[in-house]
Design an enzyme around this catalytic site. Structure first.
Site, PDB file in Angstrom:
ATOM      1  N   ARG A 113     -23.572  32.824   1.157  1.00  0.00           N
ATOM      2  CA  ARG A 113     -25.006  32.519   1.192  1.00  0.00           C
ATOM      3  C   ARG A 113     -25.749  33.686   1.835  1.00  0.00           C
ATOM      4  O   ARG A 113     -25.450  34.065   2.963  1.00  0.00           O
ATOM      5  CB  ARG A 113     -25.216  31.251   2.019  1.00  0.00           C
ATOM      6  CG  ARG A 113     -26.671  30.795   2.242  1.00  0.00           C
ATOM      7  CD  ARG A 113     -26.644  29.742   3.352  1.00  0.00           C
ATOM      8  NE  ARG A 113     -27.854  28.977   3.513  1.00  0.00           N
ATOM      9  CZ  ARG A 113     -28.863  29.301   4.311  1.00  0.00           C
ATOM     10  NH1 ARG A 113     -28.830  30.446   4.997  1.00  0.00           N
ATOM     11  NH2 ARG A 113     -29.915  28.513   4.445  1.00  0.00           N
ATOM     12  N   HIS A 125     -31.805  23.487  16.142  1.00  0.00           N
ATOM     13  CA  HIS A 125     -32.592  24.268  17.097  1.00  0.00           C
ATOM     14  C   HIS A 125     -34.056  24.300  16.680  1.00  0.00           C
ATOM     15  O   HIS A 125     -34.412  23.943  15.555  1.00  0.00           O
ATOM     16  CB  HIS A 125     -32.040  25.696  17.236  1.00  0.00           C
ATOM     17  CG  HIS A 125     -32.125  26.499  15.990  1.00  0.00           C
ATOM     18  ND1 HIS A 125     -31.217  26.399  14.957  1.00  0.00           N
ATOM     19  CD2 HIS A 125     -33.039  27.412  15.567  1.00  0.00           C
ATOM     20  CE1 HIS A 125     -31.534  27.220  13.979  1.00  0.00           C
ATOM     21  NE2 HIS A 125     -32.662  27.843  14.311  1.00  0.00           N
ATOM     22  N   ASP A 184     -37.230  27.001  16.703  1.00  0.00           N
ATOM     23  CA  ASP A 184     -37.455  28.451  16.814  1.00  0.00           C
ATOM     24  C   ASP A 184     -38.365  28.820  17.980  1.00  0.00           C
ATOM     25  O   ASP A 184     -38.131  29.810  18.672  1.00  0.00           O
ATOM     26  CB  ASP A 184     -38.032  28.996  15.506  1.00  0.00           C
ATOM     27  CG  ASP A 184     -37.006  28.969  14.375  1.00  0.00           C
ATOM     28  OD1 ASP A 184     -35.815  28.760  14.661  1.00  0.00           O
ATOM     29  OD2 ASP A 184     -37.407  29.149  13.215  1.00  0.00           O
ATOM     30  N   HIS A 202     -34.502  21.987  13.100  1.00  0.00           N
ATOM     31  CA  HIS A 202     -33.746  22.220  11.865  1.00  0.00           C
ATOM     32  C   HIS A 202     -32.357  22.768  12.142  1.00  0.00           C
ATOM     33  O   HIS A 202     -32.040  23.166  13.264  1.00  0.00           O
ATOM     34  CB  HIS A 202     -34.505  23.191  10.944  1.00  0.00           C
ATOM     35  CG  HIS A 202     -34.733  24.548  11.565  1.00  0.00           C
ATOM     36  ND1 HIS A 202     -35.821  24.824  12.360  1.00  0.00           N
ATOM     37  CD2 HIS A 202     -34.011  25.696  11.520  1.00  0.00           C
ATOM     38  CE1 HIS A 202     -35.760  26.084  12.775  1.00  0.00           C
ATOM     39  NE2 HIS A 202     -34.662  26.631  12.277  1.00  0.00           N
TER      40      HIS A 202
END
Length: 252
Positions: free
Chosen positions: A231, A163, A165, A221
């Site tokens: 994470r 996607h 941003d 990204h």
């Protein structure tokens, strides 16, 4: 995924690594703000502005907040600004849902650290991209994320799709990620991947590492699926448009 190059290894300790990239045309369809709207685009990684000890303290804020809820799938978020917290397949407002009990979970020191870290990241982004930090505005969504290998239950759990941003959120001009855990020690998979025409460039998370970039299509990204472990990161984003600005969270 084709050829993959590592932009930042977990074992590296980077002062400031910057890669310039030609700006996409995404910014042309939005109002431009002189001295802020990206004219110099790119991506950077630094291990020099947040200490590992500070990252651990911030991760504990995330752990305490996310312990109150959590997604049924592999991705949970906590937004201290809006109060949004993953709970099952939905979101609740942390502040309304828990009321005065919030004071048993978070402290004024937690929020002061959060503000301080946000300010340091904002100043470094401004410095690297040659803009004034006072022309940047914190914007939403700004949130903690906790990712693990649990199977996705809703679209919100599918964090691994590529996607942009600026396209997804509109208000974003500069995006940053502060990593709160270590790739290959705390979790496997889960690297951050810039998808370029010639090859992919990956950032291996390291507690205290900040990765930041201009938010347009020049920085398409995705995040790899987490294969094991957990994470933690926090996404902190900025807009050049004061109408999209939000305040720092406060312990009301």
């Amino acid at each position: 995924d084709g050829i993959t190059e590592v932009l930042a290894h977990r074992s590296d300790i980077l002062q400031d690594k910057f890669v310039a990239i030609p700006c996409s045309r995404d910014y042309d369809s939005h109002k431009r703000f002189e001295g802020c709207t990206p004219r110099r685009c790119g991506r950077a990684v630094t291990d020099a502005i947040i200490t590992r000890e500070e990252a651990e303290r911030i991760r504990r804020i995330a752990e305490r907040g996310l312990a109150l809820g959590g997604s049924d799938g592999g991705a949970s978020i906590l937004d201290l600004h809006s109060g949004a917290l993953s709970l099952g397949k939905h979101f609740v407002n942390l502040y309304r849902y828990f009321g005065d009990k919030i004071h048993d979970i978070f402290t004024e020191e937690d929020f002061a650290l959060y503000r301080d870290v946000r300010q340091r990241i904002q100043q470094r982004i401004a410095q690297v991209f040659g803009i004034s930090s006072s022309s940047m505005y914190l914007t939403k969504p700004t949130f903690f994320s906790r990712m693990n290998s649990t199977e996705a239950k809703t679209a919100h759990d599918e964090y691994w799709h590529p996607h942009v941003d600026k396209v997804t959120y509109g208000s974003f001009d500069y995006t940053s990620l502060l990593y709160l855990s270590d790739y290959s020690q705390d979790f496997g998979g889960g690297r951050f991947v810039f998808l370029d025409a010639d090859s992919n460039k990956t950032v291996e998370p390291r507690a205290g590492r900040v990765s930041f970039f201009t938010s347009g299509s020049e920085n398409l990204h995705r995040v790899e699926r987490v294969l094991w472990g957990t994470r933690f990161a926090i996404t902190i984003s900025f807009s050049c448009d004061p109408e999209h600005g939000i305040g720092d969270p406060a312990l009301a």
